[in-house]
Scaffold this active site. Structure first.
Site, short mmCIF file in Angstrom:
data_model
loop_
_atom_site.label_atom_id
_atom_site.label_comp_id
_atom_site.label_asym_id
_atom_site.label_seq_id
_atom_site.Cartn_x
_atom_site.Cartn_y
_atom_site.Cartn_z
N ASP A 51 -14.70 11.38 2.34
CA ASP A 51 -16.05 11.13 2.26
C ASP A 51 -16.51 11.32 0.77
OD1 ASP A 51 -15.96 14.10 1.98
OD2 ASP A 51 -17.55 14.38 3.78
N SER A 52 -15.62 12.00 -0.11
CA SER A 52 -15.56 11.88 -1.44
C SER A 52 -15.94 10.53 -1.98
CB SER A 52 -14.53 12.11 -2.04
OG SER A 52 -13.17 11.82 -1.70
N ASP A 90 -11.82 11.26 7.07
CA ASP A 90 -12.83 12.32 7.00
C ASP A 90 -13.74 12.04 7.97
OD1 ASP A 90 -12.85 14.71 5.57
OD2 ASP A 90 -13.39 13.76 3.69
N LYS A 118 -10.11 14.65 9.64
CA LYS A 118 -10.64 15.97 9.03
C LYS A 118 -11.93 16.39 9.25
CE LYS A 118 -10.80 16.54 4.50
NZ LYS A 118 -12.24 17.05 4.34
N GLU A 120 -15.06 19.54 8.42
CA GLU A 120 -15.34 20.61 7.65
C GLU A 120 -15.84 21.95 8.39
OE1 GLU A 120 -16.76 18.28 3.98
OE2 GLU A 120 -17.73 19.82 4.60
N GLU A 187 -10.54 24.84 0.00
CA GLU A 187 -10.97 24.04 -1.05
C GLU A 187 -11.78 25.36 -2.03
OE1 GLU A 187 -14.06 20.70 -2.86
OE2 GLU A 187 -13.32 20.45 -0.83
#
Length: 271
Positions: A51-52, A90, A118, A120, A187
């Site tokens: 999602d960067s 993501d 992925k 978070e 991270e």
């Protein structure tokens, strides 16, 4: 020199094999087929449609505006450029708010070509991880600095420096593996803490600003190339294009540095 083209196509069980053999995993982000092809040809094992893309492709100030449709589109593009690297997608902000929503988005990403999703955090996300794994969807967890939590965290800050926070991270790492995650991104975590988590973890860890002792490393492609994304350059970022001389050379230099343990060094990690 090892490249991903020397090996068989990556599968999820091979991640645990790599950890057991002590072979570092090389991961980069990609958002289109052409870059994906260059990454795979020059030593990248795992490719993340992160999602960067909200910040480095779309120009937003955070990852929060990224949608499921955005990720699905870029997964389709990247998948067309890969033959052997493992493709991870993501789950964007809100897509994993409930197990059912996460399943719908994950199914869409796997049908577009991803092999893993992925997400978070821990907490209520543990239920989401279990729900997905029970339905045959491989999961990569993400702890430490979780960019989708930027509003709650008050910015992009190193996580786990205080004893209580470090203990919470160690416990969360244990819990996401217990819930069924098969990979864990750490991270912006102090190197010593990331090392302790990695040695205790039953699943491979991928560091980004988490020191050299993780089982692998990931960078955002634009950061690896020294591109001006309009955002502050984190300490853990290194411009590999400067020493690689070309896109392919930069990816090769990064892959070799990760596998040899030369990257990240102390200048690109947190204490």
């Amino acid at each position: 020199m090892y490249t991903s083209t020397d090996a068989k196509p990556w599968t999820v069980p091979m991640l645990a094999d790599a950890k057991g053999e002590g072979r570092k995993l090389v991961m980069l982000t990609a958002y289109d087929a052409g870059f994906a092809r260059v990454l795979e040809e020059n030593g990248t094992d795992l490719v993340l449609v992160g999602d960067s893309l909200g910040m480095v492709v779309q120009g937003h100030d955070s990852t929060l505006p990224v949608s499921v449709a955005d990720i699905a589109y870029h997964v389709q593009c990247v998948a067309r450029g890969l033959d052997k690297a493992l493709l991870i997608a993501d789950l964007p902000f809100g897509a994993d708010a409930t197990p059912e929503r996460a399943f719908e988005a994950s199914m869409r990403f796997l049908q577009a070509g991803a092999a893993m999703v992925k997400l978070e955090g821990a907490g209520h996300k543990l239920e989401v991880i279990r729900f997905l794994v029970d339905r045959e969807i491989p999961v990569c967890a993400h702890l430490g600095l979780t960019p989708q939590s930027v509003l709650r965290l008050g910015g992009y800050k190193v996580q786990g420096r205080e004893d209580k926070a470090a203990a919470r991270l160690r416990e969360d790492a244990r819990l996401v593996a217990e819930a069924g995650a098969t990979l864990l991104v750490l991270e912006c975590v102090p190197s010593a803490l990331a090392s302790a988590i990695t040695h205790a973890s039953t699943i491979p860890t991928i560091g980004i600003g988490a020191g050299a002792d993780c089982d692998g490393q990931v960078l955002v492609l634009h950061d690896l190339l020294g591109a001006n994304t309009g955002h502050r350059r984190p300490k853990f970022v290194k411009d590999f294009l400067a020493e690689g001389g070309s896109l392919a050379g930069a990816v090769r230099a990064y892959s070799e540095a990760v596998r040899s343990g030369a990257f990240p060094d102390a200048a690109h990690a947190y204490e």
